[in-house]
Design a protein around this motif. Sequence first.
Motif, PDB file in Angstrom:
ATOM      1  N   SER A   1       0.826  -1.205   0.000  1.00 27.87           N
ATOM      2  CA  SER A   1       0.000   0.000   0.000  1.00 27.87           C
ATOM      3  C   SER A   1       0.861   1.255   0.000  1.00 27.87           C
ATOM      4  CB  SER A   1      -0.921  -0.012   1.230  1.00 27.87           C
ATOM      5  OG  SER A   1      -1.709   1.160   1.275  1.00 27.87           O
ATOM      6  N   ARG A   2       1.912   1.255   0.809  1.00 28.09           N
ATOM      7  CA  ARG A   2       2.822   2.394   0.875  1.00 28.09           C
ATOM      8  C   ARG A   2       3.476   2.651  -0.486  1.00 28.09           C
ATOM      9  NH1 ARG A   2       6.579   4.544   5.004  1.00 28.09           N
ATOM     10  NH2 ARG A   2       5.621   3.171   6.545  1.00 28.09           N
ATOM     11  N   ALA A   3       3.724   1.576  -1.247  1.00 29.68           N
ATOM     12  CA  ALA A   3       4.359   1.699  -2.558  1.00 29.68           C
ATOM     13  C   ALA A   3       3.362   2.048  -3.656  1.00 29.68           C
ATOM     14  CB  ALA A   3       5.073   0.400  -2.917  1.00 29.68           C
ATOM     15  N   GLY A   4       2.091   2.125  -3.312  1.00 25.57           N
ATOM     16  CA  GLY A   4       1.078   2.449  -4.304  1.00 25.57           C
ATOM     17  C   GLY A   4       0.683   1.291  -5.191  1.00 25.57           C
ATOM     18  N   ILE A   5       0.940   0.069  -4.729  1.00 21.81           N
ATOM     19  CA  ILE A   5       0.598  -1.130  -5.509  1.00 21.81           C
ATOM     20  C   ILE A   5      -0.105  -2.132  -4.594  1.00 21.81           C
ATOM     21  CG2 ILE A   5       2.239  -0.999  -7.400  1.00 21.81           C
ATOM     22  CD1 ILE A   5       4.218  -2.586  -5.733  1.00 21.81           C
ATOM     23  N   ALA A   6      -1.224  -1.693  -3.992  1.00 21.36           N
ATOM     24  CA  ALA A   6      -1.979  -2.552  -3.080  1.00 21.36           C
ATOM     25  C   ALA A   6      -2.398  -3.849  -3.747  1.00 21.36           C
ATOM     26  CB  ALA A   6      -3.205  -1.798  -2.563  1.00 21.36           C
ATOM     27  N   GLU A   7      -2.537  -3.821  -5.077  1.00 18.88           N
ATOM     28  CA  GLU A   7      -2.937  -5.017  -5.818  1.00 18.88           C
ATOM     29  C   GLU A   7      -1.928  -6.143  -5.676  1.00 18.88           C
ATOM     30  OE1 GLU A   7      -3.951  -6.315 -10.451  1.00 18.88           O
ATOM     31  OE2 GLU A   7      -3.575  -4.215  -9.947  1.00 18.88           O
TER      32      GLU A   7
ATOM     33  N   PHE B   1       1.421 -12.149  -9.302  1.00 17.70           N
ATOM     34  CA  PHE B   1       0.686 -10.924  -9.623  1.00 17.70           C
ATOM     35  C   PHE B   1       0.876 -10.574 -11.093  1.00 17.70           C
ATOM     36  CE2 PHE B   1       4.826 -10.122  -7.808  1.00 17.70           C
ATOM     37  CZ  PHE B   1       5.413  -9.237  -8.692  1.00 17.70           C
ATOM     38  N   SER B   2       0.120  -9.599 -11.539  1.00 16.38           N
ATOM     39  CA  SER B   2       0.163  -9.183 -12.934  1.00 16.38           C
ATOM     40  C   SER B   2       1.568  -8.717 -13.322  1.00 16.38           C
ATOM     41  CB  SER B   2      -0.825  -8.035 -13.161  1.00 16.38           C
ATOM     42  OG  SER B   2      -0.594  -7.417 -14.418  1.00 16.38           O
TER      43      SER B   2
ATOM     44  N   ALA C   1       6.862  -1.568 -11.001  1.00 18.51           N
ATOM     45  CA  ALA C   1       6.589  -0.828  -9.760  1.00 18.51           C
ATOM     46  C   ALA C   1       7.188  -1.534  -8.554  1.00 18.51           C
ATOM     47  CB  ALA C   1       5.077  -0.657  -9.576  1.00 18.51           C
ATOM     48  N   VAL C   2       7.193  -2.864  -8.579  1.00 13.13           N
ATOM     49  CA  VAL C   2       7.826  -3.618  -7.488  1.00 13.13           C
ATOM     50  C   VAL C   2       9.319  -3.314  -7.453  1.00 13.13           C
ATOM     51  CG1 VAL C   2       8.385  -5.921  -6.623  1.00 13.13           C
ATOM     52  CG2 VAL C   2       6.091  -5.447  -7.508  1.00 13.13           C
ATOM     53  N   VAL C   3       9.960  -3.318  -8.618  1.00 11.40           N
ATOM     54  CA  VAL C   3      11.391  -2.994  -8.687  1.00 11.40           C
ATOM     55  C   VAL C   3      11.651  -1.584  -8.180  1.00 11.40           C
ATOM     56  CG1 VAL C   3      13.349  -2.631 -10.247  1.00 11.40           C
ATOM     57  CG2 VAL C   3      11.816  -4.573 -10.606  1.00 11.40           C
ATOM     58  N   ASP C   4      10.835  -0.640  -8.603  1.00 10.79           N
ATOM     59  CA  ASP C   4      11.069   0.769  -8.273  1.00 10.79           C
ATOM     60  C   ASP C   4      10.769   1.109  -6.822  1.00 10.79           C
ATOM     61  OD1 ASP C   4      12.078   1.731 -10.660  1.00 10.79           O
ATOM     62  OD2 ASP C   4      10.109   2.264 -11.479  1.00 10.79           O
ATOM     63  N   ARG C   5       9.671   0.531  -6.253  1.00  5.78           N
ATOM     64  CA  ARG C   5       9.188   1.064  -4.974  1.00  5.78           C
ATOM     65  C   ARG C   5       8.973   0.046  -3.861  1.00  5.78           C
ATOM     66  NH1 ARG C   5       5.809   3.407  -8.827  1.00  5.78           N
ATOM     67  NH2 ARG C   5       3.983   2.232  -8.116  1.00  5.78           N
ATOM     68  N   PHE C   6       8.665  -1.208  -4.196  1.00  6.37           N
ATOM     69  CA  PHE C   6       8.212  -2.105  -3.133  1.00  6.37           C
ATOM     70  C   PHE C   6       9.287  -2.425  -2.109  1.00  6.37           C
ATOM     71  CE2 PHE C   6       7.656  -6.423  -1.403  1.00  6.37           C
ATOM     72  CZ  PHE C   6       6.513  -6.202  -0.665  1.00  6.37           C
TER      73      PHE C   6
END
Length: 333
Positions: A51-57, A76-77, A83-88
């Motif tokens: 959620s913090r990374a903006g990818i709650a999905e 996941f998709s 986005a996982v690489v950049d932020r998670f």
Amino acid sequence: MDRELPTDNRSIGEHTGILAVDVRHFSRHNDVQQKMIAEQWLPDVLEQAASRAGIAELWQGRGFRAFRGDGYLLGFSPDLVAAVVDRFFDSLQAELRRRAAEFRAAEVELRLRTSLHLGPAQSFEALVADSSVVDSPSGKVMVDTGRMVDAAPVRSLLDHSDSNVTLVASVLSQAVMEHVVRAGRTTRQPSEFVEAPLEIDSKDYTGTGYLRAPVLSGELLSSGLLHGQPTDLGSASSDERETDVDGGDVSNVLTGTAGKAVQTRDVHGGIHDTSVREVSRGVAATDHGSISIGRDLDQSTQKQEFSGQFHTSGDSNFGLASGRCGENESGEG
């Protein structure tokens, strides 16, 4: 006649992002602590980090989420991989650090190893329709993701860092690096990751991974992400690793077998040029004894000192074929 395989077994499946998360030293916690980690803290940390990374999905989406005793395997998709690489991983580090006091109060060390892969996997919805006990697909991409997170170079990132500071170690697969990072789909650049061989002999696994820790500390900060690796790749700087000397490269340290060039401070390996009869730290002498080469070079009445890396073209072995020994013996040149 050979029995034909069912049609659905021939399908390569759908491209899927796969994230594996393992808790370091999970078995060192007692039963009560393990229960708290597995049932409460870890799933909450992962959900909050997504959620913090903006990818709650990533946590709540229609992929799969499988508990593996001391961690999770998430599907996941593929559209979320960048986005996982950049932020998670950074969000995961931040969430763990935010709750560090809570974990310490319960005498729990919650530090995570993570791996990210991308590849074909069977449709999870189809699997669920066939069996109520299935929690994730099977296949090579799933197995390899689990192997990656367990490899020694990934473990080493947490082993050689401050347990209160570096809380996440991550590794990307070659597929993620090639098709996502190097393809320009991420803000992060390839230079932010360190390539490392991944091997698990007991499970017959070999691969290539790309290491990163969101926050560096301890030996990782002073010596780099390859410090303490099983192959000790971190102990040599870039100009001290294996050098192809047949073309005339000269460096401070030579690893491997020396061919035509032996102008080096340290030699690790063998020498197959018969014109060299002795090599020691700082000195290599030819059969003629007229050339001393190494860290300090004194080749004439005027002392010449050389350091760093030298590049020569052509033959640089100072042997009979070079024609240099004849010049020195005659007193010319």
